[in-house]
Design a protein around this motif. Structure first.
Motif, PDB file in Angstrom:
ATOM      1  N   PHE A   1      15.374  20.926  19.190  1.00 51.44           N
ATOM      2  CA  PHE A   1      16.420  19.693  19.315  1.00 51.44           C
ATOM      3  C   PHE A   1      16.263  18.738  20.496  1.00 51.44           C
ATOM      4  O   PHE A   1      16.271  17.629  20.664  1.00 51.44           O
ATOM      5  N   VAL A   2      15.960  19.626  21.706  1.00 47.89           N
ATOM      6  CA  VAL A   2      15.461  19.075  22.866  1.00 47.89           C
ATOM      7  C   VAL A   2      14.467  17.815  22.623  1.00 47.89           C
ATOM      8  O   VAL A   2      14.667  16.668  23.178  1.00 47.89           O
ATOM      9  N   ALA A   3      13.301  18.189  22.082  1.00 52.09           N
ATOM     10  CA  ALA A   3      12.434  17.111  21.905  1.00 52.09           C
ATOM     11  C   ALA A   3      12.985  15.924  20.873  1.00 52.09           C
ATOM     12  O   ALA A   3      12.793  14.800  21.442  1.00 52.09           O
ATOM     13  N   LEU A   4      13.469  16.118  19.949  1.00 50.92           N
ATOM     14  CA  LEU A   4      14.103  14.927  18.974  1.00 50.92           C
ATOM     15  C   LEU A   4      15.030  14.244  19.768  1.00 50.92           C
ATOM     16  O   LEU A   4      15.204  13.040  19.781  1.00 50.92           O
ATOM     17  N   TRP A   5      15.843  14.903  20.626  1.00 51.76           N
ATOM     18  CA  TRP A   5      17.125  14.383  21.231  1.00 51.76           C
ATOM     19  C   TRP A   5      16.671  13.382  22.059  1.00 51.76           C
ATOM     20  O   TRP A   5      17.265  12.439  22.422  1.00 51.76           O
ATOM     21  N   ALA A   6      15.633  13.892  23.046  1.00 50.45           N
ATOM     22  CA  ALA A   6      15.023  13.029  24.260  1.00 50.45           C
ATOM     23  C   ALA A   6      14.407  11.764  23.684  1.00 50.45           C
ATOM     24  O   ALA A   6      14.817  10.864  24.091  1.00 50.45           O
ATOM     25  N   THR A   7      13.778  11.908  22.333  1.00 48.51           N
ATOM     26  CA  THR A   7      13.330  10.841  21.693  1.00 48.51           C
ATOM     27  C   THR A   7      14.046   9.724  21.297  1.00 48.51           C
ATOM     28  O   THR A   7      13.967   8.565  21.567  1.00 48.51           O
TER      29      THR A   7
END
Length: 451
Positions: A143-149
């Protein structure tokens, strides 16, 4: 001409003083993420301590790599349609000269990139407090990776990137009221509406297990926030950063006192958790507004934020959403308050000539601030909920109910924060079994809220 490229004829010279100042500020902002981990880690039950620490700490790893690969380019590259940036020279930070200056400033592009990286790291970490006790670590990392992107990088461009639509509109966000705090608070609300409540919410006591850790974390956040706020002027030549430094201290103090006063009147006691939470509420509110207000205005902004955030933390019991550590009540509400109050308290004599309602500027700036607030809130809330729903329906966002009850630390990390088996010593100590972890965890007082 992409941001960061300057012509030799009119290029400012590199300032060693400003460069050193910004590197120190970057280090201070980096310290805020471990500080946040302590702040959140002390607020959870003992069986979730390590998981909470790791949910914050992992952002340092994931977001750093994404920022270097493409995040800096998306956020601060050449504008495309006022919605996103892109510069191939920024991909992998591979096309940046060692002495290449950030456009219009006396610091290298590398320094600006690393300073903004620290903002990108702490923003998703802020979300984690709302999800305590119940989220799979693998799902959280993804989620962190997707949300940051898809959320943070575009919103950072809207607010701070040259050509970004909120930036061009004239929305004032000195250091992250919209891009960081409203963004994270709205995301937290979106995710918790998808994944649901903790087992025992509103039934079982869920007290902070270590108030000393909470106070340590709040102190580190307060300390690091001077770099977060004063450093956002990207130099120290004209006194604006100094005003922001003063306003950061003033608003934080006012918010802490306002929160404690509300607690005393409403619940009859001054709590350490209230002092820590009030301080953070003041830090959040002054972040967008401190560069445009006077110290007296900062007192008012901090006091309003402390009072409203103290009132807001009880809304989760009234409306039934389980915001574990009050990310919505403090960061979303505090970010909205601080961003909107720019429209009232902007003096026109600090970071820009924009004036708020109380200084003869009418409603123009307030209207701009409202657009920025609600655009970021809506985008982050909706997209974050969609991301959480997709992850929940594919790999699953939550641990099992039995695992949640027994303790997420053992399930997800095969560790515990405290080993009570070795406590004490001598013959006498062997006659009494060590207290169960949850008994120890129940000792500190919890925040009193309106159920």
């Amino acid at each position: 001409m992409p941001p960061g490229i300057t012509l030799a004829a009119d290029a400012p010279g590199l300032s060693a003083a400003n460069t050193g100042f910004m590197l120190i500020c970057s280090a201070l902002v980096m310290l805020m993420t471990p500080g946040l981990a302590f702040f959140y880690g002390g607020m959870v039950r003992v069986k979730s301590t390590l998981n909470m620490l790791m949910m914050c700490f992992i952002s340092l790893g994931i977001v750093t790599i994404l920022w270097v690969l493409y995040g800096f380019s998306l956020a601060f590259g050449t504008d495309s349609g006022s919605l996103i940036g892109w510069s191939s020279d920024y991909v992998g930070l591979s096309g940046i000269g060692i002495n290449q200056l950030w456009d219009g400033y006396t610091i290298p592009v590398y320094v600006f990139a690393v300073f903004q990286l620290m903002f990108a790291i702490i923003t998703p970490a802020l979300i984690s407090g709302a999800l305590a006790d119940r989220v799979k670590f693998t799902a959280w990392a993804l989620f962190v990776a997707l949300w940051a992107t898809v959320v943070y990088f575009p919103v950072a461009h809207w607010v701070w990137g040259s050509g970004g639509w909120l930036f061009e509109m004239g929305v004032i966000d000195f250091a992250g009221g919209t891009a960081v705090h409203i963004n994270a608070g709205a995301a937290a609300l979106g995710v918790i509406l998808v994944i649901g409540k903790r087992v025992g919410f509103k039934k079982d006591p869920m007290r902070p297990h270590s108030l000393p850790l909470v106070m340590l974390g709040a102190g580190l956040l307060w300390f690091g926030w001077f770099g977060f706020n004063a450093g956002s002027w990207l130099g120290n030549d004209d006194g604006v950063g100094a005003v922001m430094f003063v306003n950061t201290q003033v608003a934080t103090a006012a918010a802490m006192l306002a929160w404690l006063a509300y607690e005393k009147i409403r619940h009859g006691s001054f709590t350490t958790l209230g002092a820590a939470s009030g301080a953070v509420a003041g830090l959040v509110a002054i972040t967008p507004s401190g560069g445009s207000s006077s110290p007296l205005g900062a007192i008012a902004i901090g006091a309003v934020a402390g009072l409203l955030c103290a009132m807001a933390v009880g809304l989760k019991y009234r409306f039934g959403y389980d915001d574990s550590l009050d990310v919505v009540g403090v960061h979303l509400v505090g970010g909205v308050v601080g961003s909107l109050l720019v429209g009232f308290f902007a003096t026109g004599g600090v970071q820009s000539d924009a004036k708020g309602l109380f200084y003869g500027g009418g409603f123009e700036q307030l209207g701009k601030q409202a657009v920025g607030v609600f655009a970021v809130l809506a985008y982050s809330l909706i997209v974050s909920a969609i991301l959480a729903l997709v992850l929940d329906k594919t790999i699953g966002m939550r641990v099992g109910e039995d695992d949640e009850i027994s303790g997420i630390d053992q399930v997800e990390h095969a560790e515990t924060a405290y080993d009570f088996s070795g406590a004490g010593g001598g013959a006498g100590s062997r006659k009494t079994a060590p207290a169960p972890a949850e008994t120890v965890a129940a000792a500190p007082q919890t925040r009193k809220v309106d159920a």
